[in-house]
Enzyme design. Structure first.
Site, PDB file in Angstrom:
ATOM      1  N   HIS A 213      34.188  47.213  37.597  1.00  0.00           N
ATOM      2  CA  HIS A 213      34.430  45.960  38.327  1.00  0.00           C
ATOM      3  C   HIS A 213      35.542  46.138  39.355  1.00  0.00           C
ATOM      4  CE1 HIS A 213      34.917  41.513  38.709  1.00  0.00           C
ATOM      5  NE2 HIS A 213      36.175  41.856  38.940  1.00  0.00           N
ATOM      6  N   GLU A 214      36.677  46.707  38.952  1.00  0.00           N
ATOM      7  CA  GLU A 214      37.800  46.882  39.879  1.00  0.00           C
ATOM      8  C   GLU A 214      37.430  47.821  41.019  1.00  0.00           C
ATOM      9  OE1 GLU A 214      40.484  45.125  39.987  1.00  0.00           O
ATOM     10  OE2 GLU A 214      39.783  44.039  38.227  1.00  0.00           O
ATOM     11  N   HIS A 217      35.821  46.057  43.874  1.00  0.00           N
ATOM     12  CA  HIS A 217      36.723  45.507  44.883  1.00  0.00           C
ATOM     13  C   HIS A 217      37.116  46.587  45.878  1.00  0.00           C
ATOM     14  CE1 HIS A 217      36.700  41.966  42.558  1.00  0.00           C
ATOM     15  NE2 HIS A 217      37.637  42.295  41.680  1.00  0.00           N
ATOM     16  N   HIS A 223      34.073  38.308  44.587  1.00  0.00           N
ATOM     17  CA  HIS A 223      33.408  37.772  43.404  1.00  0.00           C
ATOM     18  C   HIS A 223      32.148  37.003  43.798  1.00  0.00           C
ATOM     19  CE1 HIS A 223      37.321  38.060  40.959  1.00  0.00           C
ATOM     20  NE2 HIS A 223      36.485  38.973  40.534  1.00  0.00           N
TER      21      HIS A 223
END
Length: 986
Positions: A213-214, A217, A223
């Site tokens: 997930h990180e 970014h 999101h």
């Protein structure tokens, strides 16, 4: 770049530093010099950002881009009263802070609230896309090997499904730094440019899905739930949102986000969970509006990239329509539609990526492409590296098969282009990863095949490392997990001091503990990895570098007495009886000394007067081989209490400061006798510059230690006793019948003792990964099991979803749960409602900790149920073995179902006798408590043989004083149909 719709801009609040104070970039940088030995790194620390926008941290560059209209005094700012406006001209690279469950953390990031608006639409910022999809990275030195393995698995996951490439940073200006910061899980969105940018993997964030997930970014995702069209797909339940966190659910304007034509993705790894920022764990804050395939779609998964994530990333980075990333150790690929020809204007890229330390052999088994001069039109091109600008190994067309190509490193780039339709077959190629080879570099990395996943069976890899002449080779292990065996007979890593198999052996390593740092005596080092055909583990990752021995120089590094070389540095030390001067190079006389007598005494400086301030005394006691040293204090008085922060005495087995610690003592209580583990002992005394006391006097003596020679013949632990010894096994092992060897025990335990100790496997060392152990504890009927924790160190997670200990109120895991525990805080004692308790310990495949140590005992009393089956109840847990203890008060409530009474039949009754039963006695009441009619108080030879209740319950009370004790009582109880009157028979 249009801002990709998988992370919110969160236009909640822009928080500025105090007016009148110029921004200093030094305030927002973090020094990585201690984390990474290659070079000092400075990057902006998102936890010290100049401002925040919701849970997004902003630096000076972002502030200029946002053209802030109003400043706010941090000291006067409050969470509920601020109102700040900002113009947002474009999607900037800003850190988003998130916790382990997909929720932004309530810490330094995202802690302020307010209102803001955007005066201008977001613009495309192509500089935020990583050029050619290449993202250089550095992993800070404060992470464990297992954490590093998780990071690499997450990066390989992105590489596998997209055309993004993560590359160990060499000299690139822009790169990401994995670091551990108070923000928790925090990363910039897109490429920031102009230097390193942090991706913080904070406490409890080191899970595969969270890191994926990180990295989303970093790649450039916002999101998913903040897309402009989100209201068509999800509902925001605002009354369930935590007060002050409402701004996290703002959606972006259509001009502020680019979804690249992809539909709303409930399954995205960038989507918030249903209960993100919820007032309670069972209250939803985001709810899908419609069903998919007949069910409401789940949201907030942190398992893998969704199909939508992959499609959007491929569009963002303009990945070729065909081709893929190949990560297996063997594989094949071919031109589109092979062998039936290929279409015009095709463009395909295959990225072959194997484990660092391996090389790739690429072999074209079929080639039939349109032939042209210099292969100008249709061709397949091979480059020796990770991207299109890597060194060209060949451009091929026509039908002549190229020679096999061997990469110089662990990556190859294969690109296919066509300009016309062709009736030929196309091409077919196979590749294989080969491990080992000659490595002539001053710095680099070597990993076992397929790391960080399990290595392949039946592998033999040999690396010959050579650094510049005049230097040594240094090895530092980042991670190590190889099948364990006492003599490393199956899988192992062998290191030799030279360049061949006949060079001096430094060590053969296996198991789960990282080997110590290694340094060669020359500029060469030889490594050999072997795996057999059975058990496979995660393997190893090691860094190598050129190392110089400062202590070998003529001045010995400027040290007056001793010079100790360390990898990358050195330090000075002194002979026994001396200590380092303030310049850390010279030595000066000190108290303490080197003692080789079998017995003697030592005292604090100035004994029997008060010891002086600022003293550091070290005594090194050495006895003959096969002897152990015992130290007994005759007098002890120093400043301090249990903390031992100021003045203290420290006793260790061994001669160095990192030897096994027996204890750190202070105050006025004499320590118990201390016995060394081997034939030497270190006693250190320290005083500060304030309070002085009388000090200590101690004497020492020696005893022969049979364990010091060949470990007494014990396979694992040898425990010396005066005049003898005994072998013991660690948790998870049992002693063989020969009383010396240990064999692996099953991890399902049946515990029938009334008291004892339970520990996690391999205690007190770290518990192994992928382990599940159970303990079924059963005690004497009528006595409840009580579990008391002495130590607790299990991987922490708010819901204990990873490693945990679970306690059940009964015989197995189907019983009610008494608690699920993890972390480092000792839980309160756990008490079962009956005589059985079930424990289950589980560990996953990532983080390992020390585990737990707990004691189990019994507590009398409680409520028990009577039914038609006869059950037993005893006065005390050790009935039959010992008399009942003194000073106890126990109460049992025996309850039958409605319509039934309770029948008691006494098998044994022997309680201290006294005329009025005033000392020890048993008392019966016809009801739930002592307000019910009393049936009698009994002692001596006891009550009638049978007792019947008039109601559906009986209270049994037992009391003993602290003097005479007897055998106790044993009764059996059942449920019976109600009697017309209470009666008893003999």
């Amino acid at each position: 770049m249009p801002g990709v719709a998988r992370l919110p801009l969160l236009l909640g609040l822009l928080l500025l530093p105090r007016p009148g104070r110029p921004l200093d970039l030094a305030d927002y940088t973090y020094d990585l010099a201690e984390e990474d030995d290659s070079e000092p790194l400075n990057y902006k620390d998102p936890c010290k950002a100049a401002a925040f926008l919701g849970d997004i941290a902003l630096d000076e560059e972002d502030l200029r881009a946002f053209q802030v209209q109003q400043a706010v005094d941090l000291r006067r700012h409050t969470a509920r009263k601020s109102s700040i406006k900002a113009a947002v001209p474009g999607n900037t690279s800003t850190p988003s802070c998130q916790s382990t469950n997909g929720q932004p953390q309530r810490g330094a990031c995202g802690r302020w609230r307010g209102r803001s608006r955007s005066r201008r639409a977001a613009t495309s910022r192509p500089e935020r896309v990583w050029p050619d999809g290449v993202i250089p990275f550095v992993i800070g030195g404060n992470f464990t090997g297992s954490q590093r393995a998780v990071f690499r698995q997450a990066m390989r996951h992105w590489e596998k499904h997209t055309c993004v490439t993560f590359l160990e940073r060499t000299d690139e200006d822009s790169y990401i730094v994995f670091t551990y910061r108070p923000c928790g899980c925090c990363s910039y969105v897109g490429r920031r440019g102009g230097g390193p940018q942090a991706i913080s993997i904070g406490k409890n964030c080191d899970k595969f899905g969270i890191v994926v997930h990180e990295l989303g970014h970093v790649v450039g995702f916002w999101h998913e739930h903040t897309r402009p069209d989100r209201d068509r797909h999800v509902s925001i339940v605002r009354e369930n949102i935590q007060p002050g966190q409402e701004y996290n659910f703002l959606k972006m304007e259509p001009q502020e986000v680019e979804s690249l034509g992809e539909t709303y993705d409930f399954d995205s790894i960038m989507h918030y969970a249903r209960n993100t920022f919820s007032r309670g764990i069972f209250l939803d804050t985001i709810v899908p509006k419609y069903e998919v395939n007949g069910v409401k779609p789940p949201i907030g998964q942190r398992t893998r990239l969704s199909k939508g994530d992959i499609a959007q990333a491929r569009k963002l980075y303009k990945c070729p329509a065909c081709g893929e990333t190949l990560q297996d150790s063997t594989g094949n690929f071919s031109s589109p539609e092979y062998p039936n020809g290929y279409s015009a204007h095709m463009h395909c890229v295959w990225r072959i990526s194997v484990t660092p330390g391996e090389k790739i052999i690429l072999n074209f088994t079929s080639l039939d492409l349109y032939r042209s001069r210099l292969c100008w039109y249709d061709y397949v091109e091979v480059r020796d590296g990770f991207w299109r600008k890597a060194p060209l190994r060949g451009r091929f067309c026509g039908s002549k098969l190229p020679e096999p190509i061997v990469s110089t490193d662990s990556r190859l780039w294969v690109e296919f282009r066509s300009s016309s339709n062709w009736v030929g077959k196309g091409f077919f190629a196979v590749y294989e990863a080969i491990c080992g080879g000659d490595v002539k570099k001053d710095y680099g990395h070597i990993q076992s095949p397929n790391y960080p996943d399990d290595y392949r069976p039946s592998k033999v890899c040999i690396w010959r490392i050579q650094v510049s002449e005049g230097f040594h080779v240094g090895l530092t292990f980042q991670s190590f997990e190889i099948e364990r065996h006492d003599s490393c007979a199956y899988d192992y890593l062998e290191v030799r001091d030279g360049h061949s198999e006949s060079s001096t052996l430094i060590g053969r390593y296996c198991g789960y503990e990282k080997p110590d740092d290694i340094k060669s005596t020359s500029s060469r080092l030889w490594l050999k990895f072997v795996s057999d055909g059975s058990i496979n583990k995660a393997g190893f990752a090691v860094n190598f570098f050129k190392e110089v021995d400062e202590c070998s120089r003529p001045n010995r590094g400027g040290c007056e007495q001793r010079c100790l070389n360390t990898l990358g540095s050195y330090k000075c030390s002194c002979d026994p009886g001396y200590e380092l001067a303030p310049d850390k190079r010279r030595c000066e006389a000190a108290c303490g000394g080197f003692l080789t007598k079998l017995n003697g005494s030592i005292t604090s400086p100035g004994w029997p007067k008060e010891y002086p301030p600022n003293k550091n005394c070290i005594w090194q006691l050495v006895a003959p081989t096969q002897y152990r040293i015992s130290l007994q204090f005759d007098f002890f008085e120093t400043e301090g209490n249990d903390v031992c922060k100021y003045d203290f005495v420290e006793v260790r087995s061994g001669l160095t400061a990192d030897s096994k610690l027996h204890g750190k003592f202070c105050g006025s209580e004499k320590p118990e006798v201390i016995t060394s583990q081997y034939n030497n002992m270190r006693v250190e005394f320290k005083s500060d510059n304030t309070v002085s006391k009388k000090g200590f006097k101690a004497h020492f003596f020696s005893d022969k230690d049979e364990c010091s020679k060949d470990n007494g013949g014990c396979q694992q632990d040898c425990v010396n006793t005066f005049g003898s010894y005994e072998c013991q096994c660690r948790s998870g092992f049992v002693l063989h019948d020969n009383k010396h060897d240990c064999k692996e025990a099953g991890c399902d335990h049946k515990v029938t003792s009334t008291s004892g100790t339970i520990t996690s496997p391999n205690w007190p060392d770290k518990y192994p990964s992928k382990k599940e152990c159970t303990w079924a504890i059963s005690s004497t009927p009528g006595h409840r099991v009580k579990l008391t924790f002495m130590e607790m160190d299990i991987e922490s997670q708010p819901e204990c979803a990873y490693d945990h200990l679970e306690v059940f109120d009964g015989r197995d895991a189907k019983a009610p749960v008494l608690g699920r525990f993890c972390g480092s805080k000792k839980p309160e004692p756990v008490l079962a409602t009956g005589s059985r308790m079930f424990l289950r310990f589980y560990s996953d495949n990532s983080v390992q900790r020390k585990g737990f140590q707990a004691s189990h005992a019994t507590e009398c009393g409680g409520q028990v149920r009577a039914d038609v089956k006869t059950k037993d109840l005893y006065s005390h847990a050790q009935f039959g073995d010992n008399n009942y203890p003194g000073g106890v008060d126990c109460e049992w409530v025996i309850v039958a179902e409605e319509g039934y009474g309770v029948e008691l039949v006494f098998q044994t009754f022997e309680v201290e006798e006294e005329t009025d039963c005033g000392y020890d006695y048993m008392e019966l009441f016809d009801g739930y408590d002592s307000t019910a009619p009393r049936l009698g108080r009994y002692c001596g030879s006891g009550p009638p043989e049978e007792v019947y209740s008039a109601g559906d319950s009986v209270l049994v009370k037992f009391h003993s004083d602290d003097t005479i004790t007897k055998k106790g009582f044993h009764l059996r109880y059942t449920s019976t149909k109600f009697q017309d009157t209470l009666h008893s028979r003999k």
